[in-house]
Design an enzyme around this catalytic site. Sequence first.
Site, PDB file in Angstrom:
ATOM      1  N   CYS A 184     -11.649  51.497  35.406  1.00 60.63           N
ATOM      2  CA  CYS A 184     -12.185  52.013  34.134  1.00 60.63           C
ATOM      3  C   CYS A 184     -12.234  50.915  33.081  1.00 60.63           C
ATOM      4  O   CYS A 184     -13.237  50.760  32.386  1.00 60.63           O
ATOM      5  CB  CYS A 184     -11.293  53.139  33.595  1.00 60.63           C
ATOM      6  SG  CYS A 184     -11.740  54.743  34.209  1.00 60.63           S
ATOM      7  N   SER A 185     -11.149  50.156  32.976  1.00 61.75           N
ATOM      8  CA  SER A 185     -11.126  49.119  31.948  1.00 61.75           C
ATOM      9  C   SER A 185     -12.101  47.996  32.293  1.00 61.75           C
ATOM     10  O   SER A 185     -12.678  47.372  31.402  1.00 61.75           O
ATOM     11  CB  SER A 185      -9.704  48.632  31.689  1.00 61.75           C
ATOM     12  OG  SER A 185      -9.370  47.561  32.490  1.00 61.75           O
TER      13      SER A 185
END
EC number: 2.3.2.23
Length: 147
Positions: free
Chosen positions: A107-108
């Site tokens: 996600c990051s």
Amino acid sequence: MAFKRINKELTDLGRDPPSSCSAGPVGEDLFHWQATIMGPGDSPYSGGVFFLAIHFPTDYPFKPPKVNFTTRIYHPNINSNGSICLDILRDQWSPALTISKVLLSICSMLTDPNPDEPLVPEIAHVYKTDRARYEATAREWTRKYAI
């Protein structure tokens, strides 16, 4: 060992799911999971729903799981086969890591690509030299493949 650990991670994911991610077994096979990542709101992937396949090795957690995007995505660290260039899925893997932490790292990475270690050099070049074009193409692919 692997079976017990995977079962524990599944229980933990159910108890305390990471935000904007989910994962679980495909059918009865505990070693094959499907994960879902919601495109981060502060990224060109916002509004998209991305699916990933996770395959656990029999010696998990001593070896990393194989994680691939099954939804197409325009990103310098993810190629057209869905392979992900992420250090913790290779040489920086540690048995202390969990699928939850892997999904959060992915996600990051969607918010902050790493153009210096690209899997797709052409996309990394666009990211570095024409950010607006990169974001427009990533948004277009998200609309086309992930919504």
